[in-house]
Motif scaffolding. Sequence first.
Motif, PDB file in Angstrom:
ATOM      1  N   MET A 162       0.828  -1.206   0.000  1.00  0.00           N
ATOM      2  CA  MET A 162       0.000   0.000   0.000  1.00  0.00           C
ATOM      3  C   MET A 162       0.861   1.253   0.000  1.00  0.00           C
ATOM      4  O   MET A 162       0.559   2.229  -0.703  1.00  0.00           O
ATOM      5  CB  MET A 162      -0.923   0.001   1.228  1.00  0.00           C
ATOM      6  CG  MET A 162      -2.009   1.080   1.175  1.00  0.00           C
ATOM      7  SD  MET A 162      -3.188   0.748  -0.164  1.00  0.00           S
ATOM      8  CE  MET A 162      -3.174   2.293  -1.037  1.00  0.00           C
ATOM      9  N   ILE A 163       1.934   1.238   0.765  1.00  0.00           N
ATOM     10  CA  ILE A 163       2.829   2.394   0.798  1.00  0.00           C
ATOM     11  C   ILE A 163       3.427   2.643  -0.583  1.00  0.00           C
ATOM     12  O   ILE A 163       3.528   3.790  -1.036  1.00  0.00           O
ATOM     13  CB  ILE A 163       3.924   2.194   1.863  1.00  0.00           C
ATOM     14  CG1 ILE A 163       3.301   2.261   3.264  1.00  0.00           C
ATOM     15  CG2 ILE A 163       5.033   3.238   1.726  1.00  0.00           C
ATOM     16  CD1 ILE A 163       4.247   1.858   4.380  1.00  0.00           C
ATOM     17  N   GLY A 164       3.795   1.577  -1.270  1.00  0.00           N
ATOM     18  CA  GLY A 164       4.328   1.717  -2.629  1.00  0.00           C
ATOM     19  C   GLY A 164       3.317   2.312  -3.588  1.00  0.00           C
ATOM     20  O   GLY A 164       3.657   3.188  -4.403  1.00  0.00           O
ATOM     21  N   HIS A 165       2.064   1.844  -3.516  1.00  0.00           N
ATOM     22  CA  HIS A 165       1.003   2.421  -4.361  1.00  0.00           C
ATOM     23  C   HIS A 165       0.865   3.917  -4.084  1.00  0.00           C
ATOM     24  O   HIS A 165       0.753   4.732  -5.007  1.00  0.00           O
ATOM     25  CB  HIS A 165      -0.332   1.736  -4.084  1.00  0.00           C
ATOM     26  CG  HIS A 165      -0.448   0.346  -4.623  1.00  0.00           C
ATOM     27  ND1 HIS A 165       0.027  -0.025  -5.860  1.00  0.00           N
ATOM     28  CD2 HIS A 165      -1.020  -0.777  -4.089  1.00  0.00           C
ATOM     29  CE1 HIS A 165      -0.227  -1.311  -6.065  1.00  0.00           C
ATOM     30  NE2 HIS A 165      -0.870  -1.782  -5.011  1.00  0.00           N
ATOM     31  N   MET A 166       0.855   4.287  -2.809  1.00  0.00           N
ATOM     32  CA  MET A 166       0.643   5.685  -2.449  1.00  0.00           C
ATOM     33  C   MET A 166       1.799   6.564  -2.924  1.00  0.00           C
ATOM     34  O   MET A 166       1.592   7.669  -3.435  1.00  0.00           O
ATOM     35  CB  MET A 166       0.434   5.808  -0.937  1.00  0.00           C
ATOM     36  CG  MET A 166      -0.792   5.065  -0.429  1.00  0.00           C
ATOM     37  SD  MET A 166      -1.072   5.244   1.343  1.00  0.00           S
ATOM     38  CE  MET A 166      -1.834   6.865   1.376  1.00  0.00           C
ATOM     39  N   VAL A 209       1.667  11.565   3.211  1.00  0.00           N
ATOM     40  CA  VAL A 209       1.102  12.900   3.010  1.00  0.00           C
ATOM     41  C   VAL A 209       1.007  13.212   1.523  1.00  0.00           C
ATOM     42  O   VAL A 209       1.968  13.030   0.775  1.00  0.00           O
ATOM     43  CB  VAL A 209       1.961  13.982   3.706  1.00  0.00           C
ATOM     44  CG1 VAL A 209       1.352  15.367   3.485  1.00  0.00           C
ATOM     45  CG2 VAL A 209       2.100  13.693   5.194  1.00  0.00           C
ATOM     46  N   GLN A 210      -0.155  13.692   1.114  1.00  0.00           N
ATOM     47  CA  GLN A 210      -0.379  14.193  -0.245  1.00  0.00           C
ATOM     48  C   GLN A 210      -0.826  15.644  -0.131  1.00  0.00           C
ATOM     49  O   GLN A 210      -1.812  15.937   0.547  1.00  0.00           O
ATOM     50  CB  GLN A 210      -1.468  13.372  -0.940  1.00  0.00           C
ATOM     51  CG  GLN A 210      -1.957  13.902  -2.268  1.00  0.00           C
ATOM     52  CD  GLN A 210      -1.039  13.565  -3.432  1.00  0.00           C
ATOM     53  OE1 GLN A 210      -0.079  14.272  -3.681  1.00  0.00           O
ATOM     54  NE2 GLN A 210      -1.345  12.487  -4.129  1.00  0.00           N
ATOM     55  N   SER A 211      -0.113  16.570  -0.753  1.00  0.00           N
ATOM     56  CA  SER A 211      -0.499  17.974  -0.688  1.00  0.00           C
ATOM     57  C   SER A 211      -1.415  18.335  -1.851  1.00  0.00           C
ATOM     58  O   SER A 211      -1.368  17.711  -2.916  1.00  0.00           O
ATOM     59  CB  SER A 211       0.737  18.886  -0.716  1.00  0.00           C
ATOM     60  OG  SER A 211       1.323  18.894  -2.006  1.00  0.00           O
ATOM     61  N   GLY A 256       1.850   9.986  -5.675  1.00  0.00           N
ATOM     62  CA  GLY A 256       2.105  11.337  -5.208  1.00  0.00           C
ATOM     63  C   GLY A 256       2.182  11.541  -3.714  1.00  0.00           C
ATOM     64  O   GLY A 256       2.489  12.646  -3.250  1.00  0.00           O
ATOM     65  N   PHE A 257       1.889  10.505  -2.919  1.00  0.00           N
ATOM     66  CA  PHE A 257       2.068  10.627  -1.474  1.00  0.00           C
ATOM     67  C   PHE A 257       3.554  10.510  -1.139  1.00  0.00           C
ATOM     68  O   PHE A 257       4.283   9.764  -1.786  1.00  0.00           O
ATOM     69  CB  PHE A 257       1.319   9.517  -0.737  1.00  0.00           C
ATOM     70  CG  PHE A 257      -0.155   9.734  -0.596  1.00  0.00           C
ATOM     71  CD1 PHE A 257      -0.698  10.207   0.583  1.00  0.00           C
ATOM     72  CD2 PHE A 257      -1.019   9.440  -1.644  1.00  0.00           C
ATOM     73  CE1 PHE A 257      -2.065  10.386   0.725  1.00  0.00           C
ATOM     74  CE2 PHE A 257      -2.384   9.623  -1.520  1.00  0.00           C
ATOM     75  CZ  PHE A 257      -2.912  10.102  -0.333  1.00  0.00           C
ATOM     76  N   CYS A 258       3.970  11.237  -0.135  1.00  0.00           N
ATOM     77  CA  CYS A 258       5.338  11.067   0.359  1.00  0.00           C
ATOM     78  C   CYS A 258       5.281  10.477   1.762  1.00  0.00           C
ATOM     79  O   CYS A 258       4.356  10.737   2.532  1.00  0.00           O
ATOM     80  CB  CYS A 258       6.100  12.389   0.346  1.00  0.00           C
ATOM     81  SG  CYS A 258       5.542  13.603   1.556  1.00  0.00           S
TER      82      CYS A 258
END
Length: 330
Positions: free
Chosen positions: A291-295, A317-319, A299-301
């Motif tokens: 899931m972390i890889g998908h995010m 976090v996604q801005s 664009g999530f960091c």
Amino acid sequence: MTHSAPLHSLPLPDGRRLSADCGAGSLVLSLDDRPLLVARREGDCWQLGGPASVEMLWAMAYWAFASDAPCQRVRFTAASVATEAFSLGLASRDEIGGLQLERAAFWQLPGLWLQSTGSAGYPQVWRMNSGRRHPLRAPKPQGEVYRRFDARLGQWISLRTLDVELDLERFNRWQNSPRVLEFWQEGGSLEQHRAYLEKLAQAPHTTTLIGCIDDEPFAYYEAYWAKEDRIAPFYEVDDYDRGIHMLVGEEHHRGPHKVESWLTALVHYLLLDDPRTRRIVAEPRADNARMIGHMQRLGFCKEKEFDFPHKRAALMVQSRETFFERCALC
């Protein structure tokens, strides 16, 4: 990515259909077979034959950005442009004064995607809750809140609020599946899950959502205001940050291409719901590498890892800025 085949038709959430007839350097857009716009291409600029209305420019922007995900702007000329197109932010001027439509601006307009009134414009008044000062939240929505045709999938992606009576059995089935149970650890009986969902229904800062593809329920989400949530002490939380918990319950809707569709739709909905929201956060288990890889791909960091009482979590976090600048919605 650009579609492998030309995109000739796009269904709209209100039941209408946008159609395109693209020739060599020409474009005709129709709405339910009603001719709407005729344009000719000169270099990198579309020339419209007459005045440009908001409806015409919205249709042109939607067709262009849905047809070509890397396309960031559409340059055009017109005899005149409706003043409202500028006041909405749909049309703007480039650095040399030329007319343009920008992807990052277009997808921030609620348009037809937002199916509820949202939190935008709700007065900012303050409350104290468990020692935390936060804005009073707008009443939670009911029913369908977001709908968009995903041109990449060729399917509808939509979000609606959870109905305990309608969704309890599927929620129970999803939570008790071994794959979901490994990370959520919320297995239990129907009675336990009813109590869980009814408690969330009473929580002013959390909205429970069902994700659908072509109106088939396949996923469950919790969207929460981070300022009032347990995550708040672990980072510099803003008044309008939104957090998300996510699970895909139906096995046949798993896969990276589906994640790209539903995760971008979920983030898009929350950013449209209140323009004051600057960040979307999540706290998956730190060992949930998939899931972390998908995010991260979307664009999530990953800002850090931290310890909740019940798990080691990754702060994702996604801005708003990153989402719309890298927006690949289509």
